[in-house]
Design an enzyme around this catalytic site. Structure first.
Site, mmCIF file in Angstrom:
data_model
loop_
_atom_site.group_PDB
_atom_site.id
_atom_site.type_symbol
_atom_site.label_atom_id
_atom_site.label_comp_id
_atom_site.label_asym_id
_atom_site.label_seq_id
_atom_site.Cartn_x
_atom_site.Cartn_y
_atom_site.Cartn_z
ATOM 1 N N CYS A 123 0.823 -1.212 0.000
ATOM 2 C CA CYS A 123 0.000 0.000 0.000
ATOM 3 C C CYS A 123 0.859 1.267 0.000
ATOM 4 O O CYS A 123 2.072 1.238 0.206
ATOM 5 C CB CYS A 123 -0.945 -0.015 1.196
ATOM 6 N N SER A 473 -6.505 11.435 -1.942
ATOM 7 C CA SER A 473 -6.109 10.094 -2.347
ATOM 8 C C SER A 473 -5.843 10.074 -3.845
ATOM 9 O O SER A 473 -6.466 10.820 -4.615
ATOM 10 C CB SER A 473 -7.211 9.088 -2.016
#
Length: 560
Positions: A123, A473
């Site tokens: 991630c 994001s």
């Protein structure tokens, strides 16, 4: 005669005896003590699907390193997930976790004086964190991208984590497109296995960046998690890292200014996440390379064509991008723009790696003469409201209004701004200023994605503009938003002086964002401030808040 390893300890010495005693418990013998000692840095966690498969990869990597003549040591570090770890402290732990990873790896690997590293990345923040650790320690290192999650279908249509997120936000903001039962069914099908979010978000962007820099094996990104291609890379990396130790090929041999230029060009060509800008700047500082990544993004913006359109920037999927040739195909299409004589972890140059590479689908990864568009997808802008920088992200086909002027409405947190949407305080024509979300102010950079989704859910996304010192994001790319404004409010930046009703003018094409308030009035406002508006913190976030440096200077790392 082979050179001595840096882990070499004179037989019979105190340190030799201590290591023999400790490592003997694991069945390590005298012969093993002479082998290259390789750290397998494992960011495993059961908190999120991103990391759920890394223990199995680490176990296989150990076997492969032993078979290649090395001695593996697994070490662990933090594994932040934007989808889960962002719950605490309003998302403040996410960016500081990157720097925590760097220091954690330094303690474990440098303390033990191991000879090389395999970094298992997944991630978002694990990728730059482990790259930065490699640059700091400067021991032979290979980054292994552990892949994106398999997506599913909902009633015959493709669905992934981004689709679920968008639909849930619409539901939360009153656009009841789906029932709770339908959303529940989507959530069961959006993610069908471990790995990172399936889109050109920060994780896949940074995986590709590893290959563009030369820190990942050619042809290894992006990759479906637990696919045969991923497992093949595990075996190849294990063999290669042992040889790299003997060859003494180190990260700073690879992370030269030309390699950073290649990475910037690739990010522009794939419309990658804007988070790559600060991560590459932080990596350059750790590598002790005097390069200006922000300046590179500005310089190359009008030079590099947009060659792919992976969601959320276009209609293609990450699966299609991988099938078309992935990072190697992008590098091949961009070859004439790149510094192809830079060395990579393969021991070969970019040019040598690209020899014979074919692109299997030139609709997904296009040639330069048939680019999707020839304007930048990542635009750095400045002005009286952002003296150092601000960043705008554009999609492949973009009908957003690129010039905007209007009165400001100011919020001091993302939650306040979302409440402003729900209460109807934000009107068409507003420039919404959301501040106090920068590295020092949040601390750690607050997320604005849910607010941007809330705007779109309220049908305001194309009717207002947003200016913030926070971040979004990599999976959100909508509304006209000037992100990561610097200096941030907590550092005394002009964004901290904006008041409701002030006129703000944005022009993305001319690359400025200005606050139309006389300097005399701004000086008066400064005199009324009783210090910068910084939240009081404790623990790790308080350390980060005291030491973090501005983004354009260091990418937000903790030292000058």
């Amino acid at each position: 005669m082979e050179r001595k390893l840096r882990s070499y300890v004179e037989p019979g010495s105190v340190r030799w005896a201590m290591r023999r005693a400790q490592w003997g418990v694991f069945g390590i013998n005298e012969e093993d003590m002479e082998k290259p000692k390789i750290a397998i840095v494992n960011t495993s966690s059961n908190l999120a699907a991103c990391f759920a498969h890394l223990d199995g990869i680490a176990a296989k990597m150990k076997e492969e390193i032993r078979a290649a003549g090395g001695l593996p040591f697994e070490v662990r570090t933090a594994a932040p997930s934007d989808a889960v770890t962002s719950m605490g402290r309003k998302g403040g732990y996410i960016l500081p976790a990157r720097d925590l990873i760097v220091n954690d790896v330094e303690v474990a690997v440098e303390g033990a004086m191991l000879d090389g590293m395999i970094c298992l990345v997944s991630c978002d923040k694990t990728v730059p964190g482990l790259l930065m650790a490699a640059a700091r320690l400067n021991i032979p290192t290979i980054v292994v991208a552990c892949g994106y999650q398999p997506s599913g279908q909902y009633r015959g249509e493709h669905i992934d984590f981004e689709d679920l997120w968008l639909n849930a936000v619409k539901q939360q903001n009153g656009k009841r497109v789906y029932s709770v039962e339908e959303l529940s069914e989507m959530s069961k099908n959006a993610i069908l296995g471990p790995g990172v979010c399936a889109g050109m978000g920060t994780a896949n962007t940074m995986h590709i960046v590893c290959e563009a820099l030369g820190m990942a094996l050619p042809g290894s990104t992006p990759v479906l998690a637990n696919s045969q291609k991923m497992w093949d890379t595990v075996g190849l990396a294990a063999k290669r890292i042992v040889q790299m130790v003997w060859d003494d090929l180190k990260p700073r041999d690879i992370l030269v200014p030309e390699a950073f230029a290649n990475a910037v060009k690739v990010v522009l060509a794939i419309s990658g996440s804007i988070n790559a800008v600060k991560h590459l700047q932080a990596l350059a500082r750790e590598a002790q390379m005097d390069v200006d990544i922000y300046g590179m993004f500005e310089r190359f913006a009008d030079e590099i064509p947009l060659l792919s359109a992976v969601r959320p920037n276009g209609e293609h999927t990450i699966e299609q991008f991988e099938a078309a040739g992935g990072a190697q195909a992008v590098l091949k299409q961009l070859e004439s723009f790149l510094h192809t004589d830079t060395i990579t972890v393969s021991g070969r140059t970019i040019k040598e790696n690209l020899h014979g590479i074919a692109i299997s689908d030139e609709e997904v990864i296009r040639p330069v003469n048939r680019a999707f568009v020839n304007r930048p997808s990542i635009v750095l802008i400045r002005g009286s409201l952002a003296p150092d920088t601000g960043i705008v992200k554009l999609a492949v086909t973009d009908d957003r209004q690129l010039q905007f002027s209007g009165p400001a409405i100011v919020f001091n947190s993302a939650d306040e701004a979302i409440e402003g949407v729900h209460k109807g305080l934000i009107k068409p024509g507003h420039v919404v200023v959301v501040r106090g979300l920068g590295p020092k102010g949040a601390p750690g950079m607050g997320f604005l994605s849910n607010f941007v989704f809330a705007l779109n859910g309220a049908s305001l996304g194309d009717k207002v503009a947003v200016v913030t010192d926070g971040q979004q994001s990599g999976l959100s790319n909508m509304s006209l938003a000037v992100n990561e404004v610097s200096p941030e409010a907590a550092e005394g930046g002009p964004i901290g002086l904006v008041e409701d009703g002030d006129t703000i003018v944005i022009d993305v094409e001319k690359r400025f964002v200005n606050l139309e308030v006389p300097e005399s009035e701004l000086e008066l406002r400064r005199s009324r401030l009783n210090g910068a508006p910084v939240m009081e913190e404790h623990g790790w976030l308080s350390i980060y808040q005291r030491l973090v440096r501005p983004l354009p200077e260091t990418g937000g790392i903790l030292f000058k």
